[in-house]
Design an enzyme around this catalytic site. Structure first.
Site, PDB file in Angstrom:
ATOM      1  N   HIS A   1      -6.570  11.644  -6.325  1.00  0.00           N
ATOM      2  CA  HIS A   1      -5.720  12.768  -6.731  1.00  0.00           C
ATOM      3  C   HIS A   1      -6.489  14.092  -6.627  1.00  0.00           C
ATOM      4  CE1 HIS A   1      -2.568  14.600  -9.459  1.00  0.00           C
ATOM      5  NE2 HIS A   1      -3.570  15.433  -9.652  1.00  0.00           N
ATOM      6  N   GLU A   2      -7.681  14.131  -7.197  1.00  0.00           N
ATOM      7  CA  GLU A   2      -8.417  15.400  -7.212  1.00  0.00           C
ATOM      8  C   GLU A   2      -8.869  15.793  -5.805  1.00  0.00           C
ATOM      9  OE1 GLU A   2      -7.895  16.855  -9.843  1.00  0.00           O
ATOM     10  OE2 GLU A   2      -7.440  15.111 -11.095  1.00  0.00           O
TER      11      GLU A   2
ATOM     12  N   HIS B   1      -6.138  17.450  -3.918  1.00  0.00           N
ATOM     13  CA  HIS B   1      -5.989  18.859  -4.297  1.00  0.00           C
ATOM     14  C   HIS B   1      -6.854  19.789  -3.450  1.00  0.00           C
ATOM     15  CE1 HIS B   1      -3.369  19.007  -7.725  1.00  0.00           C
ATOM     16  NE2 HIS B   1      -4.115  18.254  -8.511  1.00  0.00           N
TER      17      HIS B   1
ATOM     18  N   ALA C   1      -9.067  14.887 -15.304  1.00  0.00           N
ATOM     19  CA  ALA C   1      -9.976  15.435 -14.307  1.00  0.00           C
ATOM     20  C   ALA C   1      -9.446  16.788 -13.847  1.00  0.00           C
ATOM     21  CB  ALA C   1     -10.077  14.498 -13.107  1.00  0.00           C
ATOM     22  N   MET C   2     -10.313  17.577 -13.203  1.00  0.00           N
ATOM     23  CA  MET C   2      -9.911  18.911 -12.737  1.00  0.00           C
ATOM     24  C   MET C   2     -10.510  19.173 -11.366  1.00  0.00           C
ATOM     25  SD  MET C   2      -8.336  21.757 -13.236  1.00  0.00           S
ATOM     26  CE  MET C   2      -8.329  22.960 -11.906  1.00  0.00           C
ATOM     27  N   GLU C   3      -9.642  19.661 -10.457  1.00  0.00           N
ATOM     28  CA  GLU C   3      -9.986  19.708  -9.023  1.00  0.00           C
ATOM     29  C   GLU C   3     -10.766  20.937  -8.571  1.00  0.00           C
ATOM     30  OE1 GLU C   3      -6.906  20.130 -10.371  1.00  0.00           O
ATOM     31  OE2 GLU C   3      -5.754  21.630  -9.260  1.00  0.00           O
ATOM     32  N   ASN C   4     -11.525  21.618  -9.436  1.00  0.00           N
ATOM     33  CA  ASN C   4     -12.278  22.817  -9.024  1.00  0.00           C
ATOM     34  C   ASN C   4     -12.871  22.632  -7.625  1.00  0.00           C
ATOM     35  OD1 ASN C   4     -12.111  23.647 -11.872  1.00  0.00           O
ATOM     36  ND2 ASN C   4     -13.574  21.989 -12.154  1.00  0.00           N
TER      37      ASN C   4
ATOM     38  N   GLU D   1       0.666  19.520  -7.889  1.00  0.00           N
ATOM     39  CA  GLU D   1       0.553  18.248  -8.609  1.00  0.00           C
ATOM     40  C   GLU D   1       1.410  17.129  -8.003  1.00  0.00           C
ATOM     41  OE1 GLU D   1      -1.819  17.862 -10.357  1.00  0.00           O
ATOM     42  OE2 GLU D   1      -2.367  19.850 -11.111  1.00  0.00           O
TER      43      GLU D   1
HETATM   44  N1  BES Z   1      -5.058  20.018 -12.243  1.00  0.00           N
HETATM   45  C1  BES Z   1      -5.034  18.896 -13.100  1.00  0.00           C
HETATM   46  C2  BES Z   1      -5.816  19.086 -14.376  1.00  0.00           C
HETATM   47  C3  BES Z   1      -5.074  19.856 -15.433  1.00  0.00           C
HETATM   48  C4  BES Z   1      -4.091  19.246 -16.180  1.00  0.00           C
HETATM   49  C5  BES Z   1      -5.365  21.182 -15.688  1.00  0.00           C
HETATM   50  C6  BES Z   1      -3.402  19.962 -17.152  1.00  0.00           C
HETATM   51  C7  BES Z   1      -4.688  21.897 -16.644  1.00  0.00           C
HETATM   52  C8  BES Z   1      -3.699  21.286 -17.386  1.00  0.00           C
HETATM   53  C9  BES Z   1      -5.610  17.660 -12.406  1.00  0.00           C
HETATM   54  O1  BES Z   1      -5.528  17.682 -11.020  1.00  0.00           O
HETATM   55  C10 BES Z   1      -4.774  16.501 -12.837  1.00  0.00           C
HETATM   56  O2  BES Z   1      -3.640  16.459 -12.497  1.00  0.00           O
HETATM   57  N2  BES Z   1      -5.350  15.575 -13.597  1.00  0.00           N
HETATM   58  C11 BES Z   1      -4.640  14.443 -14.120  1.00  0.00           C
HETATM   59  C12 BES Z   1      -5.088  13.168 -13.498  1.00  0.00           C
HETATM   60  C13 BES Z   1      -4.220  12.661 -12.392  1.00  0.00           C
HETATM   61  C14 BES Z   1      -4.745  11.371 -11.829  1.00  0.00           C
HETATM   62  C15 BES Z   1      -2.786  12.499 -12.784  1.00  0.00           C
HETATM   63  C16 BES Z   1      -4.921  14.379 -15.590  1.00  0.00           C
HETATM   64  O3  BES Z   1      -5.824  15.066 -16.050  1.00  0.00           O
HETATM   65  O4  BES Z   1      -4.242  13.641 -16.294  1.00  0.00           O
HETATM   66 ZN    ZN Z   2      -3.618  17.320 -10.302  1.00  0.00          ZN
END
Ligand code: BES
Ligand code: ZN
Length: 791
Positions: free
Chosen positions: A200-201, A204, A165-168, A223
């Protein structure tokens, strides 16, 4: 799946397309010209041109839609101006999705919260995310005492999505399996996974979006916090999960394991090129970040923690921060509330955890006649540091005395206080030599009773006691009152004893005697710690003649708990801990436990002869599907593949893809590997690692996948490009199965590829180290270990 890209899905046999962005860390520049760094914050006015029947979404609400003058059927969608924000959080999408809206309940319906996905049929699966999202947002507003500043929040399920997922800001994107929860089909573990990722998102939106790290070297401020805050959010959403403790243990065990390799790195990591940034999204940033935040939370207390975070967020809102800014904001509040000695600031303590790699082993040596105990610290490593390649590094490493400010908390049989996690001793960076010269020669005073350090496992360190204290602890665990020792500390004792036995610092005789107490253990967390420890051993032993002895031992070990949790029997009232039950069942079937395998095969027969609903209990599906493939025929595999192709439930598809990798049949595995990379594959690129991972975990699949990797490296490289990290992480998967000279040789060749080295030298090092460790264990300790099983 990066920059501004196209995703697709099939609807009534027609392919439908949508557009979506993924910019973090450095791909906004692929969509529009910009100063693409986290501290170049700006406001954005976004306008999208698209076919009129489609939706357009972006970070902010739609301002107006204007038909294009010269293009009939086309529209300009203009969005409101954003807040000051970094480029990597910008997002937009054009799609034909359906949305389910809900206003956050408090705050006069201030925030419109909408969850979007393809097709109405998926509505049922979106319900959970639609409900839990606004609840979490409300909770965070209270926790931080800062309102979510945007008027809306959209969550979007994207069919092709590389991360989870991505927190835009205002437009969070998810892969479907991370957002969908299908009641009656998905498991409780799926529900927890969905909750965790949303938590998590949303975290953020404050940590990362409102306040952003100044540079990627402090990525953990994003993170690590999102990971830690999510454990608080989950606990709040459903206390019966016991999520705060279990997620914390999960993070802690992962760190005690990965941070003990030579190839580890500090949390705060300088980076200068775009390629290096990707490598920072790893367990050190996420989990070690979360672990040290929890440690700090516990030693400054809840009040100072909350007020301190509020202070930090307010002070840097719409701006950027470095880790020093965090320590400053928290120290100020902690001093005001007397939860930190005035002569100490958090930076002094915390720098020792963020700037140094690894973590300490605390040795406790007691002088029983004098009723006292002395402690000392040194870095804990699975093997001595190898020669670093750069000479400069080498000199640095040699001179280096690792030393941490460890918040030492302890309790003993008589004091018996597992509630207070406050440090019982003043912090001090006591290096090894100094400890024994301490003024009175004695640090802790005790009667003839056991002592345990690190109450509730608050800080990342291991403890090695003297033999006599280990003895006292073993007796306590084997006694009637074993529950007097906090459940997290029971998990800790298991993890430490088994790890010290793995490295040879303690014997397996001691570790396994300690584990024998498990015959009376009913709780999940100690079992989790124990079985995690047996996994690498299982992978090695199953390749040897000693496997049968191991199998017998393990079956005996888990038999009582298997019965207690009612094995593979459906537990519709959830009387048992679901995750625990699944864990034990999966081990039982893996070890060919007769009842487990038979029940799984029965369920499978019911499933393939069932016309309507799937009769397999959702929480047991992972085990049933994999066991059915392991023990079934080629036709069962074919059936599973068809079930996968026809499934509309993302969590089911995941399980099925993983189960297909459980077959021991070579020809099927060969075919399965090729299916991933075939043109028009029915396996999405985002799932390739999931599939390869399950094939590699399989003893036979491992050889097939390895051969494929060696013969088709170029193809794989192209397939994964630009996500070379995934390709390198395969090496780590491979290395976990390796324990012979020949395999180590193969790995050396595989990892020497210049293409890999350029992007991911750390994963390559880690893989090599893993294979070496396995090899050494097999040579030096396998027989000792097996010998202890016989007695
Ligand atoms: N900001 C990240 C997404 C991301 C990950 C962007 C790697 C660029 C490179 C997002 O907030 C995130 O951490 N996602 C995790 C899920 C979380 C529950 C650990 C993921 O995608 O695994
Ligand atoms: Zn994250």
């Amino acid at each position: 799946m990066s920059g501004y890209y196209v995703s697709s899905y099939v609807k009534k046999k027609a392919v439908k397309y949508l557009s979506i962005t993924q910019f973090e860390p450095t791909d906004a520049r692929a969509a529009f010209p910009c100063f693409d760094e986290p501290d170049f914050k700006a406001t954005f006015n976004i306008t999208l041109g698209h076919c009129s029947y489609l939706n357009a979404l972006s970070n902010m609400p739609l301002k107006e839609r204007i038909p294009m003058l010269k293009h009939e059927g086309w529209t300009w969608s203009m969005f409101e101006t954003t807040e000051l924000m970094p480029t990597y959080l910008v997002a937009f999408s054009v799609n034909d999705f359906q949305g389910y809206a809900k206003h956050t309940s408090c705050n006069q319906k201030r925030v419109k919260f909408t969850t979007w996905a393809r097709e109405a049929s998926i509505r049922e699966q979106l319900k959970y995310a639609t409900e839990i999202g606004p609840r979490l947002l409300n909770y965070y507003e209270q926790l931080f005492d800062i309102k979510y500043p945007l008027p809306k929040m959209d969550q979007l399920a994207v069919p092709d999505f590389s991360a989870g997922a991505m927190e835009n800001w205002g437009l969070i994107t998810y892969r479907e399996a991370a957002l969908f929860y299908a009641p009656d089909v998905s498991s409780e573990a799926d529900k927890q996974r969905v909750t965790n990722i949303i938590a998590h998102e949303l975290a953020h939106q404050w940590f990362g979006n409102l306040v952003t790290m100044s540079w990627w070297d402090d990525l953990w401020l994003n993170e690590g916090f999102a990971t830690y805050i999510a454990t608080l959010g989950m606990e709040k959403m459903c206390c019966k999960w016991n999520a705060y403790e279990e997620e914390s243990l999960d993070n802690m065990l992962a760190i005690l394991s990965t941070d003990a390799y030579c190839s580890t790195r500090p949390i705060h990591q300088p980076v200068t090129t775009a390629n290096q940034i990707g490598g920072l999204f790893d367990p050190i940033t996420y989990r070690k970040g979360a672990v040290i935040i929890r440690m700090m939370h516990m030693f400054i207390g809840d009040m100072a923690f909350r007020l301190g975070l509020n202070n930090y967020l307010e002070r840097h809102a719409y701006g950027n921060a470095k880790q020093e800014d965090l320590w400053q904001a928290l120290t100020q509040i902690a001093h005001d509330h007397s939860s930190l000695p005035k002569d100490l600031c958090l930076q002094t303590i915390m720098d020792s955890w963020t700037l140094q790699k690894g973590y300490p082993l605390i040795k406790v040596r007691r002088h029983y006649a004098n009723k006292c105990a002395v402690i000392s610290q040194s870095r804990f490593q699975l093997q001595p540091e190898q020669q670093p390649s750069a000479r400069q590094d080498q000199l640095f490493e040699q001179k280096r005395q690792y030393c941490w400010f460890v918040p030492i908390s302890y309790t003993s049989e008589l004091a018996h206080n597992f509630n207070s996690t406050a440090p019982s001793r003043k912090f001090g960076c006591v290096a090894r030599q100094k400890a024994s010269r301490c003024r009175c020669g004695c640090v802790i005073c005790l009667e003839n009773e056991w002592i345990i350090l690190n109450v509730q496992l608050t800080a990342p360190y291991r403890v090695d006691y003297d033999s006599c204290n280990w003895r006292l602890l073993i007796d306590a665990l084997k006694g009637l009152d074993f529950q007097q020792i906090h459940v997290l500390n029971r998990a800790q004792l298991i993890d430490d004893a088994m790890t010290l036995a793995w490295t040879g610092q303690r014997s397996y005789a001691l570790a396994l005697e300690l584990l024998s107490y498990l015959s009376q253990e009913r709780e999940y967390m100690p079992w989790r710690a124990a079985l995690d420890q047996f996994l690498p051993i299982y992978r090695i032993v199953r390749q040897t003649d000693q496997y049968e002895i191991f199998q017998k031992f393990m079956l005996c070990l888990i038999e009582p708990i298997y019965k207690q949790l009612e094995g593979m029997r459906e537990d519709s009232k959830q009387r048992h801990h679901v995750v625990h039950k699944t864990l034990i069942a999966s081990w039982a079937c893996r070890l060919q436990h007769a009842d487990c395998v038979k029940s799984a095969m029965d369920y499978w027969q019911q499933l393939i002869s069932a016309r309507a609903a799937n009769p397999v209990p959702p929480d047991l599906r992972a085990v049933v599907y994999c066991t059915a493939m392991r023990n079934g025929k080629a036709k069962d595999w074919q059936l599973m593949w068809e079930l996968y192709c026809n499934s509309t439930v993302a969590s089911e598809q995941r399980l099925m893809l993983q189960a297909l990798g459980c077959t021991p049949k070579e020809c099927l595995l060969q075919r399965y590997v090729q299916l991933i990379f075939s043109r028009k594959s029915l396996i999405r690129k985002q799932d390739a690692l999931l599939v390869l991972g399950s094939i590699i975990r399989n003893e036979i699949g491992y050889r097939i996948a390895k051969q494929y990797y060696m013969q088709h490296f170029q193809l794989l490289y192209k397939y994964f490009w630009p996500n070379i990290r995934e390709l390198a992480s395969l090496l780590v998967h491979f290395s976990q199965q390796m324990s012979t000279e020949q395999e180590l040789q193969q790995l050396t060749v595989l990892s020497s590829s210049r293409l890999l080295q350029r992007h991911t030298s750390r994963s390559c090092q880690r893989a090599l180290e893993q294979a070496e460790l396995n090899l050494a264990w097999r040579k030096e300790r396998l027989l000792q270990f097996i010998g202890c099983l016989n007695t």
